[in-house]
Design a protein around this motif. Sequence first.
Motif, mmCIF file in Angstrom:
data_model
loop_
_atom_site.group_PDB
_atom_site.id
_atom_site.type_symbol
_atom_site.label_atom_id
_atom_site.label_comp_id
_atom_site.label_asym_id
_atom_site.label_seq_id
_atom_site.Cartn_x
_atom_site.Cartn_y
_atom_site.Cartn_z
ATOM 1 N N ILE A 10 0.847 -1.190 0.000
ATOM 2 C CA ILE A 10 0.000 0.000 0.000
ATOM 3 C C ILE A 10 0.882 1.240 0.000
ATOM 4 C CG2 ILE A 10 -1.682 1.321 1.336
ATOM 5 C CD1 ILE A 10 -2.853 -1.384 2.221
ATOM 6 N N SER A 11 1.962 1.208 0.752
ATOM 7 C CA SER A 11 2.882 2.339 0.801
ATOM 8 C C SER A 11 3.450 2.639 -0.576
ATOM 9 C CB SER A 11 4.004 2.041 1.795
ATOM 10 O OG SER A 11 4.960 3.052 1.767
ATOM 11 N N VAL A 12 3.785 1.612 -1.347
ATOM 12 C CA VAL A 12 4.297 1.818 -2.701
ATOM 13 C C VAL A 12 3.248 2.521 -3.544
ATOM 14 C CG1 VAL A 12 4.956 0.643 -4.837
ATOM 15 C CG2 VAL A 12 5.929 -0.081 -2.658
ATOM 16 N N PHE A 13 1.986 2.100 -3.446
ATOM 17 C CA PHE A 13 0.933 2.758 -4.201
ATOM 18 C C PHE A 13 0.779 4.207 -3.764
ATOM 19 C CE2 PHE A 13 -0.984 -1.539 -4.980
ATOM 20 C CZ PHE A 13 -0.850 -1.498 -6.351
ATOM 21 N N ASP A 14 0.847 4.471 -2.469
ATOM 22 C CA ASP A 14 0.686 5.837 -1.976
ATOM 23 C C ASP A 14 1.767 6.758 -2.507
ATOM 24 O OD1 ASP A 14 -1.573 5.163 -0.586
ATOM 25 O OD2 ASP A 14 -0.557 4.936 1.331
ATOM 26 N N GLN A 15 2.988 6.265 -2.647
ATOM 27 C CA GLN A 15 4.104 7.085 -3.112
ATOM 28 C C GLN A 15 3.987 7.445 -4.590
ATOM 29 O OE1 GLN A 15 7.621 4.924 -2.099
ATOM 30 N NE2 GLN A 15 7.162 4.958 0.071
ATOM 31 N N THR A 16 3.213 6.686 -5.340
ATOM 32 C CA THR A 16 3.102 6.917 -6.779
ATOM 33 C C THR A 16 1.683 7.298 -7.162
ATOM 34 O OG1 THR A 16 2.748 4.571 -7.119
ATOM 35 C CG2 THR A 16 5.007 5.362 -7.338
ATOM 36 N N ALA A 17 1.017 8.032 -6.291
ATOM 37 C CA ALA A 17 -0.402 8.327 -6.459
ATOM 38 C C ALA A 17 -0.734 8.920 -7.814
ATOM 39 C CB ALA A 17 -0.871 9.250 -5.337
ATOM 40 N N GLU A 18 0.012 9.874 -8.267
ATOM 41 C CA GLU A 18 -0.325 10.517 -9.536
ATOM 42 C C GLU A 18 0.093 9.666 -10.733
ATOM 43 O OE1 GLU A 18 -2.355 13.067 -9.625
ATOM 44 O OE2 GLU A 18 -2.346 12.852 -7.458
ATOM 45 N N SER A 19 1.094 8.837 -10.565
ATOM 46 C CA SER A 19 1.584 8.025 -11.676
ATOM 47 C C SER A 19 0.684 6.841 -11.984
ATOM 48 C CB SER A 19 2.983 7.496 -11.367
ATOM 49 O OG SER A 19 3.862 8.556 -11.148
ATOM 50 N N PHE A 20 0.134 6.233 -10.965
ATOM 51 C CA PHE A 20 -0.606 4.985 -11.132
ATOM 52 C C PHE A 20 -2.045 5.138 -10.667
ATOM 53 C CE2 PHE A 20 3.643 2.703 -10.187
ATOM 54 C CZ PHE A 20 4.074 2.908 -11.479
ATOM 55 N N ARG A 21 -2.860 5.828 -11.421
ATOM 56 C CA ARG A 21 -4.281 5.993 -11.068
ATOM 57 C C ARG A 21 -5.104 4.795 -11.514
ATOM 58 N NH1 ARG A 21 -5.065 8.015 -7.092
ATOM 59 N NH2 ARG A 21 -7.257 8.030 -7.594
ATOM 60 N N HIS A 22 -4.733 4.200 -12.649
ATOM 61 C CA HIS A 22 -5.461 3.073 -13.229
ATOM 62 C C HIS A 22 -4.580 1.826 -13.165
ATOM 63 C CE1 HIS A 22 -7.401 6.501 -15.554
ATOM 64 N NE2 HIS A 22 -8.304 6.074 -14.695
ATOM 65 N N ILE A 23 -5.031 0.848 -12.401
ATOM 66 C CA ILE A 23 -4.263 -0.381 -12.198
ATOM 67 C C ILE A 23 -4.937 -1.519 -12.955
ATOM 68 C CG2 ILE A 23 -3.364 -2.017 -10.492
ATOM 69 C CD1 ILE A 23 -2.257 0.840 -10.142
ATOM 70 N N GLY A 24 -4.170 -2.196 -13.804
ATOM 71 C CA GLY A 24 -4.663 -3.381 -14.488
ATOM 72 C C GLY A 24 -4.093 -4.618 -13.823
ATOM 73 N N VAL A 25 -4.932 -5.616 -13.635
ATOM 74 C CA VAL A 25 -4.485 -6.887 -13.053
ATOM 75 C C VAL A 25 -4.873 -7.990 -14.031
ATOM 76 C CG1 VAL A 25 -4.666 -8.490 -11.116
ATOM 77 C CG2 VAL A 25 -4.793 -6.019 -10.693
ATOM 78 N N ILE A 26 -3.889 -8.754 -14.469
ATOM 79 C CA ILE A 26 -4.139 -9.905 -15.335
ATOM 80 C C ILE A 26 -4.108 -11.134 -14.444
ATOM 81 C CG2 ILE A 26 -3.343 -11.249 -17.308
ATOM 82 C CD1 ILE A 26 -4.009 -8.483 -18.216
ATOM 83 N N GLY A 27 -5.272 -11.731 -14.251
ATOM 84 C CA GLY A 27 -5.398 -12.908 -13.394
ATOM 85 C C GLY A 27 -6.368 -12.645 -12.268
ATOM 86 N N ALA A 28 -7.468 -13.369 -12.261
ATOM 87 C CA ALA A 28 -8.519 -13.142 -11.270
ATOM 88 C C ALA A 28 -8.641 -14.293 -10.288
ATOM 89 C CB ALA A 28 -9.858 -12.895 -11.972
ATOM 90 N N GLY A 29 -7.507 -14.938 -10.006
ATOM 91 C CA GLY A 29 -7.491 -15.942 -8.955
ATOM 92 C C GLY A 29 -7.381 -15.249 -7.600
ATOM 93 N N ALA A 30 -7.023 -16.005 -6.582
ATOM 94 C CA ALA A 30 -6.932 -15.428 -5.232
ATOM 95 C C ALA A 30 -5.897 -14.312 -5.169
ATOM 96 C CB ALA A 30 -6.598 -16.526 -4.220
ATOM 97 N N TRP A 31 -4.721 -14.532 -5.762
ATOM 98 C CA TRP A 31 -3.651 -13.541 -5.686
ATOM 99 C C TRP A 31 -4.017 -12.275 -6.459
ATOM 100 C CZ3 TRP A 31 -0.180 -11.943 -2.684
ATOM 101 C CH2 TRP A 31 0.924 -11.225 -3.108
ATOM 102 N N GLY A 32 -4.481 -12.415 -7.696
ATOM 103 C CA GLY A 32 -4.853 -11.261 -8.494
ATOM 104 C C GLY A 32 -6.001 -10.471 -7.884
ATOM 105 N N THR A 33 -6.976 -11.175 -7.351
ATOM 106 C CA THR A 33 -8.117 -10.498 -6.722
ATOM 107 C C THR A 33 -7.685 -9.770 -5.461
ATOM 108 O OG1 THR A 33 -9.587 -12.193 -7.635
ATOM 109 C CG2 THR A 33 -10.475 -10.823 -5.881
ATOM 110 N N ALA A 34 -6.805 -10.377 -4.674
ATOM 111 C CA ALA A 34 -6.297 -9.706 -3.472
ATOM 112 C C ALA A 34 -5.494 -8.458 -3.839
ATOM 113 C CB ALA A 34 -5.444 -10.671 -2.650
ATOM 114 N N LEU A 35 -4.666 -8.540 -4.872
ATOM 115 C CA LEU A 35 -3.916 -7.360 -5.325
ATOM 116 C C LEU A 35 -4.859 -6.260 -5.801
ATOM 117 C CD1 LEU A 35 -0.979 -9.006 -7.266
ATOM 118 C CD2 LEU A 35 -0.827 -7.699 -5.141
#
Length: 124
Positions: A10-35
């Motif tokens: 979460i801290s990594v996401f907070d530090q890049t707030a303006e850079s990463f507004r739209h996150i794509g996740v490839i894979g909807a298993g447990a790990w991808g859904t948790a991410l």
Amino acid sequence: MAPASPLPLISVFDQTAESFRHIGVIGAGAWGTALAQIAAATGREVLIRCRDAHRAGTINSHHTNADYLPNVALDPAIRATTDPLAITDWADVIMLATPAQAAHKTATALAPNNQRRQSLWSNR
């Protein structure tokens, strides 16, 4: 020693707030859904790619992925698609959350469509 918490992610996401507004996740298993859930919890919009239309429909309409994360209500900021190219067109960063044996094939299939040159993060 206590186990590591997911807070550094979460801290990594907070530090890049303006850079990463739209996150794509490839894979909807447990790990991808948790991410996807963690990214949405930090205020991001998330598009997760599912292999089957039924799972994508359930995530979009009921905000659940009961096969992989039972009893977890997903953040409404998570939307699902079956089209991997929709993610390359939309996302600022792409997280690859596929089984290891599918990672190379998946990344190779995405590469020609990655005109925006987004970062591709592999999580396994």
